[in-house]
Design a protein around this motif. Structure first.
Motif, PDB file in Angstrom:
ATOM      1  N   TYR A   1      40.696   8.978   2.128  1.00 24.27           N
ATOM      2  CA  TYR A   1      41.043   8.553   3.486  1.00 24.27           C
ATOM      3  C   TYR A   1      42.028   9.531   4.144  1.00 24.27           C
ATOM      4  CZ  TYR A   1      38.656   4.124   2.693  1.00 24.27           C
ATOM      5  OH  TYR A   1      37.709   3.163   2.447  1.00 24.27           O
TER       6      TYR A   1
ATOM      7  N   TYR B   1      39.501  13.271   4.305  1.00 24.93           N
ATOM      8  CA  TYR B   1      38.160  13.322   4.892  1.00 24.93           C
ATOM      9  C   TYR B   1      38.167  13.658   6.386  1.00 24.93           C
ATOM     10  CZ  TYR B   1      33.315  12.084   5.926  1.00 24.93           C
ATOM     11  OH  TYR B   1      31.999  12.118   6.346  1.00 24.93           O
TER      12      TYR B   1
ATOM     13  N   LEU C   1      31.534   2.633   2.153  1.00 25.73           N
ATOM     14  CA  LEU C   1      31.018   3.883   2.708  1.00 25.73           C
ATOM     15  C   LEU C   1      29.539   3.744   3.072  1.00 25.73           C
ATOM     16  CD1 LEU C   1      32.609   6.634   0.407  1.00 25.73           C
ATOM     17  CD2 LEU C   1      33.528   5.579   2.484  1.00 25.73           C
TER      18      LEU C   1
ATOM     19  N   GLN D   1      29.095   2.088   6.330  1.00 20.62           N
ATOM     20  CA  GLN D   1      29.354   2.993   7.447  1.00 20.62           C
ATOM     21  C   GLN D   1      28.129   3.840   7.771  1.00 20.62           C
ATOM     22  OE1 GLN D   1      32.511   2.984   9.138  1.00 20.62           O
ATOM     23  NE2 GLN D   1      32.495   1.128   7.901  1.00 20.62           N
TER      24      GLN D   1
ATOM     25  N   LEU E   1      36.019   8.550  10.108  1.00 23.68           N
ATOM     26  CA  LEU E   1      35.118   8.774   8.989  1.00 23.68           C
ATOM     27  C   LEU E   1      33.817   9.442   9.445  1.00 23.68           C
ATOM     28  CD1 LEU E   1      35.606   5.540   6.838  1.00 23.68           C
ATOM     29  CD2 LEU E   1      36.562   7.818   6.478  1.00 23.68           C
TER      30      LEU E   1
ATOM     31  N   LYS F   1      29.388  14.593   6.491  1.00 27.65           N
ATOM     32  CA  LYS F   1      29.541  14.121   7.864  1.00 27.65           C
ATOM     33  C   LYS F   1      28.272  14.287   8.689  1.00 27.65           C
ATOM     34  CE  LYS F   1      34.465  14.262   8.864  1.00 27.65           C
ATOM     35  NZ  LYS F   1      35.542  14.901   9.622  1.00 27.65           N
TER      36      LYS F   1
END
Length: 210
Positions: free
Chosen positions: A128, A131, A174, A177, A191, A207
């Motif tokens: 966190y 990233y 994750l 997301q 994120l 990403k």
């Protein structure tokens, strides 16, 4: 050009250890994933947990256009392949304020690798913290995830990871997301996760696609 695995053997990094089931090392996986980075004029690699510098020298030789930022809880005294492209910080990865400071100082990174404590709480908090400083198309890697599971840890009391429940909750978050990104615009989120890849012993978060 020598492959990452060949250079890993040359420099003595333990990333050359072969998977018991699949007969591939981390470096065989990285070779396929990171090959596209060779085209860039400069790339930045950040690694937590560099010990004797074996992997540092491997990265510096494999990517002559790379700057390597290394973090370790211990002072690292080793001969660097190219000192002009190497930056070292002695830091505890639990110090997330310092991680953020380092991340901001050298932003942004093409590869971030956590090979640090292998304690679930540590690498989640480090993720966190760091990233957000990963470039689009970059790779965030957490290594040695077999340390999460009680089957491995029954005789390794220095790895208090229980049965891996905290890791499962983390990766489930994750994954959520990724899939909600189909319906909601997370472009401006801290994120903005596009994909998650699981390999023997490691997880890689991206990403975006190249």
């Amino acid at each position: 050009m020598s492959s990452l695995y060949e250079l890993g053997i040359k420099h003595g990094t333990d990333k050359t250890i072969i998977s018991a089931t699949h007969k591939k090392s981390y470096l065989h996986i990285y070779e396929r994933l990171f090959a596209s980075l060779s085209q860039y004029e400069e790339i930045r690699i950040l690694e937590i947990g560099v010990r004797g510098g074996n992997s540092v020298n491997m990265w510096l030789e494999r990517f002559p256009n790379a700057i390597v930022v290394a973090i370790d809880i211990c002072e690292c005294d080793f001969k660097v392949f190219d000192e002009s492209r190497y930056i070292f910080y002695r830091a505890d990865q639990r110090d997330t304020d310092l991680l953020k400071e380092i991340g901001l100082r050298h932003k942004a990174y093409d590869i971030i690798i956590d090979d640090g404590s292998h304690i679930i709480e540590d690498y989640i908090e480090s993720f966190y913290a760091l990233y957000p400083y990963l470039r689009r198309n970059g790779f965030y890697v957490i290594e040695d995830l077999y340390n999460n599971y009680s089957e491995w840890n029954t005789t390794r009391t220095t790895r208090p990871n229980g049965n891996g429940t905290a890791f499962n909750e983390f990766q489930n978050f994750l994954t959520k997301q990724v899939h909600l990104g189909r319906a909601f615009d997370y472009t401006d989120s801290h994120l903005n996760i596009f994909s998650i890849h699981q390999y023997p012993g490691l997880m890689i978060v991206m990403k975006d696609l190249v």
